[in-house]
Write a protein that holds these residues in place. Structure first.
Motif, PDB file in Angstrom:
ATOM      1  N   PHE A   7       0.821  -1.226  -0.003  1.00 32.27           N
ATOM      2  CA  PHE A   7      -0.041   0.109  -0.058  1.00 32.27           C
ATOM      3  C   PHE A   7       0.732   1.323   0.034  1.00 32.27           C
ATOM      4  CE2 PHE A   7      -2.602  -3.276   2.077  1.00 32.27           C
ATOM      5  CZ  PHE A   7      -3.646  -3.413   1.419  1.00 32.27           C
ATOM      6  N   ASP A   8       0.412   2.186  -0.582  1.00 28.91           N
ATOM      7  CA  ASP A   8       1.224   3.481  -0.701  1.00 28.91           C
ATOM      8  C   ASP A   8       0.562   4.347   0.088  1.00 28.91           C
ATOM      9  OD1 ASP A   8       3.108   5.189  -1.640  1.00 28.91           O
ATOM     10  OD2 ASP A   8       1.733   6.082  -3.403  1.00 28.91           O
ATOM     11  N   PHE A   9       1.197   4.696   1.349  1.00 30.72           N
ATOM     12  CA  PHE A   9       0.667   5.613   2.428  1.00 30.72           C
ATOM     13  C   PHE A   9       1.652   6.986   2.151  1.00 30.72           C
ATOM     14  CE2 PHE A   9      -0.594   1.759   4.580  1.00 30.72           C
ATOM     15  CZ  PHE A   9      -1.932   2.176   4.541  1.00 30.72           C
ATOM     16  N   PRO A  10       1.047   8.031   2.467  1.00 29.73           N
ATOM     17  CA  PRO A  10       1.793   9.405   2.312  1.00 29.73           C
ATOM     18  C   PRO A  10       2.929   9.453   3.366  1.00 29.73           C
ATOM     19  CG  PRO A  10      -0.424   9.877   3.544  1.00 29.73           C
ATOM     20  CD  PRO A  10      -0.246   8.274   2.993  1.00 29.73           C
ATOM     21  N   ARG A  11       3.971  10.097   2.645  1.00 24.01           N
ATOM     22  CA  ARG A  11       5.230  10.499   3.626  1.00 24.01           C
ATOM     23  C   ARG A  11       5.127  11.952   3.755  1.00 24.01           C
ATOM     24  NH1 ARG A  11       4.710   5.269   1.989  1.00 24.01           N
ATOM     25  NH2 ARG A  11       6.766   4.039   2.074  1.00 24.01           N
ATOM     26  N   SER A  12       4.683  12.526   4.819  1.00 22.66           N
ATOM     27  CA  SER A  12       4.529  13.919   5.161  1.00 22.66           C
ATOM     28  C   SER A  12       5.911  14.601   5.600  1.00 22.66           C
ATOM     29  CB  SER A  12       3.484  14.099   5.919  1.00 22.66           C
ATOM     30  OG  SER A  12       3.282  15.614   6.203  1.00 22.66           O
ATOM     31  N   LEU A  13       6.236  15.606   5.046  1.00 22.35           N
ATOM     32  CA  LEU A  13       7.594  16.219   5.400  1.00 22.35           C
ATOM     33  C   LEU A  13       7.078  17.864   5.448  1.00 22.35           C
ATOM     34  CD1 LEU A  13      10.023  14.335   2.929  1.00 22.35           C
ATOM     35  CD2 LEU A  13       9.768  14.210   5.623  1.00 22.35           C
ATOM     36  N   PRO A  14       6.254  18.271   6.144  1.00 19.88           N
ATOM     37  CA  PRO A  14       5.867  19.479   6.431  1.00 19.88           C
ATOM     38  C   PRO A  14       6.995  20.855   6.305  1.00 19.88           C
ATOM     39  CG  PRO A  14       5.691  18.675   8.451  1.00 19.88           C
ATOM     40  CD  PRO A  14       5.975  17.685   7.589  1.00 19.88           C
ATOM     41  N   GLY A  15       6.561  21.642   5.578  1.00 22.67           N
ATOM     42  CA  GLY A  15       7.573  23.051   5.930  1.00 22.67           C
ATOM     43  C   GLY A  15       8.899  22.832   5.273  1.00 22.67           C
ATOM     44  N   ASP A  16       9.866  23.896   5.324  1.00 21.70           N
ATOM     45  CA  ASP A  16      11.285  24.042   4.634  1.00 21.70           C
ATOM     46  C   ASP A  16      12.288  23.369   5.680  1.00 21.70           C
ATOM     47  OD1 ASP A  16      10.137  25.253   2.536  1.00 21.70           O
ATOM     48  OD2 ASP A  16      10.436  27.173   3.475  1.00 21.70           O
ATOM     49  N   GLY A  17      11.819  22.916   6.952  1.00 21.23           N
ATOM     50  CA  GLY A  17      12.596  22.809   8.167  1.00 21.23           C
ATOM     51  C   GLY A  17      12.628  21.258   8.033  1.00 21.23           C
ATOM     52  N   LEU A  18      12.744  20.696   9.470  1.00 17.23           N
ATOM     53  CA  LEU A  18      12.865  19.462   9.476  1.00 17.23           C
ATOM     54  C   LEU A  18      11.689  18.934  10.597  1.00 17.23           C
ATOM     55  CD1 LEU A  18      16.723  19.454  10.592  1.00 17.23           C
ATOM     56  CD2 LEU A  18      15.517  18.504   8.453  1.00 17.23           C
TER      57      LEU A  18
END
Ligand SMILES: [Zn+2]
Lengths: 220, 327
Positions: free
Chosen positions: B194-205
Motif C-alpha cells: 500500500f502506498d501511504f503518504p510521507r508527510s514532510l511539512p515545511g522547509d525545515g525538519l
C-alpha cells in the motif's frame, strides 16, 4: 512527640508543627485562599520549612508525620501524601493518615458538625459528626441531595469548609447553618491532634481517600 | 551518587547513577497494561498509580545499586514536560527526600534526558552530535553542542511517531501499545503493498503523522472489514514503512545540513526493528542506546543532571512541575 502535620485537600495549604511541649507552630490559610487557585507544590515545603524553623526544630527531631488524606482535590492530595511519605522514609518515622473532613469538623462548634469540602462539578464531599462520633462516613453529594438528607434526619447541622462557602446561598436556603468566617480551613493543628488518635501506618501504605473513580478519558 | 526520579507519563522510574555516568540501577514500573483498555494513557489513573509505586520504586533503585539514601549526594527529578498530575508525584517526592536530607536538587527537562541518554552507559557518545528522539509522547530532532543543552531543529506538528503506531494499531484492531505489535506483524507483510503518504511539512525538519493515520483509516474503510483483516500484515508493513521513511529522511537532512557526523536515536520508537536497521545506513557514526535507555527511565534524568547546576537546599522548596517545556 514532635508531630509535623499538613493538609492539601482544598485549594489552600495548611501546615502545623505540634511541638513536644504542646506548643503549635501553624500556618492557617485565609478563607480567600480556600477559594483561590491551588498552589500546593509551591506552598507546602516552604510552609513546612517555616514552621520547623519557628519551632527551632530540624527534620531529625520529628517523631511522626500526620497528613490529611482527603477526600478533596486529587492532585492536592497526591502532593500531600507523596510529601508525607518521602519525609517519613527519609527520617524513618511513621505516618498517621487523617481524614480531612474529620479535621475540618474539629473547627466547628456545634452539636451536629457538617464539614463540606468542594468536590468540583457541582458536588461536595461531606460527613457528619456528633461529638467524637462519625454519624455519616464521608460521601460525595450534590447540595440538593445533602439538604434533603439533613432534612430527613431532622437535625440542625452546622457546616464549614470551602464547600460551604461555595454553595452558601443554596445551603442556607435549605436550612443548613454556615460557620462564621475563619472556621473554613482544614487546619494543620487539627490534623496533628487527630493523628494522636489515628494508628501509625508504614509510609508506603498511605494513600488518598479519593472517594471517586478517575475520569477514564485517555490522553490521546 | 545521584538519585533520579521520573514520573512524567505512565512509567514510574527511579535510578542511581554515579557522577561519571555509570548506571548502578535503573528501575521502571511500567503501567502499560493498566491503560490498555482505554487505548491511551489516562492521566488520572497514571497519577494514582505513580503515587502507589513511587516509594517502592525508589527503595528498589537504592537497593539494586547496593546503596542507601545516606550515600546519595544529590537528587534529580523530571520537572516536565508531561502530564502535570503525574509529574507532581515525582516532584513532591523528590523535594521531600532532598529537603529531609539537606541535599541539592536538580530539576531536569524530560526531553533533555532523552537527548543525553546517549552520554550514559558502556559506550557513551560525546557532543557535538545530532539526536532523533521518537516516542509515544514526542518526536524531534536536536543538535547537541554541549551536554548541558540541546537545540530542537524540528519537531512534530501533531501526533508523535509512537502515537502514530498506537493509533494505527487501533485502526487495525490490534492491541495497545501499538509499536511492538505492528513491528511483529510487519515482518509477515509486504511493505510496498500500500502506498501511504510521507508527510514532510515545511522547509525545515518538522514532522507530521496525523495525515498518515487518516490515510490508513480510509484505506481500511475502502477495503472493507474482511479484506482489511485478511491483509492486515501488508497494511502494518506499509504503514510502518511510511513512518520509518519519514524518520530516515529527516535524519539524513539533519546530517547533511549540520555536518555533524555523530548521530544518536532514542525514545521508545528506537525499539522498532526496521528503524534500527535503517538508522545503521545513515552517513554518520550511529549510537543506538540499549532499550532501557530509550523508553522513559530515570537514569537519563539523573544522567542529564550531571551537566546542570543543582539547586542548593532550600532554594528548590517552592519548585513546581511544568506540563510544557520550559521556555
Ligand atoms: Zn519520554
Amino acid at each position: 512527640m514532635n508531630v509535623l502535620g499538613f493538609d492539601t485537600s482544598t485549594a489552600a495549604t495548611s501546615v502545623c508543627l505540634l511541638r513536644d511541649d504542646g506548643e503549635p507552630f501553624e500556618r492557617i490559610p485565609t478563607d480567600e485562599q480556600l477559594l483561590g487557585p491551588p498552589g500546593h507544590a509551591r506552598e507546602l515545603m516552604p510552609g513546612v520549612a517555616a514552621v520547623m524553623s519557628d519551632a527551632g526544630l530540624a527534620y531529625t527531631d520529628l517523631d511522626a508525620i500526620a497528613v490529611g488524606v482527603g477526600p478533596g482535590t486529587f492532585t492536592g492530595l497526591r502532593i500531600g501524601v507523596a510529601t508525607a511519605r518521602a519525609l517519613a522514609h527519609a527520617e524513618d518515622i511513621p505516618v498517621h493518615p487523617v481524614s480531612s473532613l474529620a479535621a475540618l469538623a474539629q473547627g466547628i462548634d456545634a452539636a451536629h458538625r457538617l464539614p463540606l469540602i468542594d468536590a468540583k462539578r457541582g458536588e461536595l464531599f461531606a460527613a457528619l459528626y456528633s461529638g467524637a462520633e462519625e454519624l455519616w462516613p464521608p460521601f460525595a453529594t450534590s447540595p440538593g441531595e445533602l439538604i434533603e438528607r439533613v432534612r430527613k434526619a431532622s437535625l440542625t447541622a452546622m457546616a464549614a469548609g470551602d464547600g460551604s462557602l461555595r454553595f452558601r446561598q443554596e445551603l442556607e436556603a435549605g436550612g443548613i447553618e454556615i460557620c462564621p468566617a475563619g472556621a473554613h480551613a482544614v487546619r494543620g493543628l487539627h490534623i496533628c491532634r487527630l493523628a494522636a488518635l489515628a494508628p501509625a501506618v508504614p509510609p508506603e501504605a498511605v494513600l488518598p481517600n479519593y472517594l471517586r473513580d478517575p475520569d477514564a478519558k485517555p490522553q490521546r | 551518587m545521584i538519585l533520579g526520579i521520573e514520573t512524567s507519563c505512565d512509567d514510574t522510574c527511579a535510578a542511581v547513577v554515579t557522577p561519571d555516568g555509570e548506571i548502578l540501577s535503573n528501575v521502571v514500573a511500567s503501567q502499560g497494561l493498566l491503560h490498555e483498555r482505554y487505548g491511551g494513557v489516562v492521566p488520572e489513573i497514571a497519577s494514582r498509580r505513580h503515587l502507589e509505586l513511587v516509594d517502592a520504586v525508589t527503595a528498589d533503585a537504592l537497593e539494586r545499586a547496593d546503596t542507601s539514601l545516606d550515600d546519595v549526594r544529590s537528587v534529580a527529578v523530571t520537572r516536565g514536560p508531561g502530564l502535570i498530575g503525574a509529574l507532581l508525584v515525582g516532584v513532591s517526592s523528590a523535594k521531600a527526600l532532598a529537603a529531609a536530607r539537606g541535599l541539592p536538587l536538580t530539576p531536569v527537562n524530560h526531553l533533555h534526558g532523552h537527548v543525553v541518554a546517549s552520554t550514559l552507559g558502556e559506550n557513551p557518545i560525546e557532543p557535538p552530535l545530532l539526536c532523533l528522539v521518537a516516542s509515544g509522547g514526542h518526536t524531534f530532532v536536536a543538535r547537541v553542542d554541549d551536554p548541558a543543552d540541546h537545540t530542537v531543529l524540528g519537531q512534530t506538528l501533531d501526533d508523535a511517531a509512537g502515537e502514530a503506531f498506537d493509533k494505527g494499531a487501533r485502526i487495525l484492531g490490534l492491541e495497545y501499545p501499538g509499536g511492538p505489535v505492528i513491528d511483529r506483524l510487519a515482518k509477515e507483510g509486504d511493505p510496498e503493498a500500500f502506498d501511504f503518504p510521507r508527510s514532510l511539512p515545511g522547509d525545515g525538519l518538522d514532522f507530521s503523522f496525523s495525515g498518515l493515520k487518516t490515510a490508513l483509516l480510509y484505506r481500511v474503510r475502502d477495503l472493507g472489514e474482511d479484506e482489511a483483516e485478511r491483509r492486515r500484515a501488508d497494511l502494518a508493513a506499509s504503514y510502518q514503512r511510511a513512518i520509518v521513511d519519514v524518520l530516515e529522511t529527516r535524519a539524513r537532512q539533519a546530517i547533511e545540513q549540520y555536518g555533524v557526523s555523530r548521530f544518536a536515536i532514542g525514545g521508545g520508537v528506537a525499539a522498532n526493528s526496521e528503524w534500527r536497521a535503517r538508522a545503521q545506513e545513515l552517513d554518520a557514526e550511529l549510537w543506538v542506546p540499549p532499550m532501557a535507555l530509550c523508553t522513559d527511565n530515570a537514569a537519563m534524568i539523573a544522567g542529564a543532571s550531571r551537566f546542570q547546576q543543582p539547586m542548593p537546599y532550600p532554594d528548590y522548596l517552592s519548585l513546581d512541575a511544568s506540563a510544557r517545556p520550559a521556555a
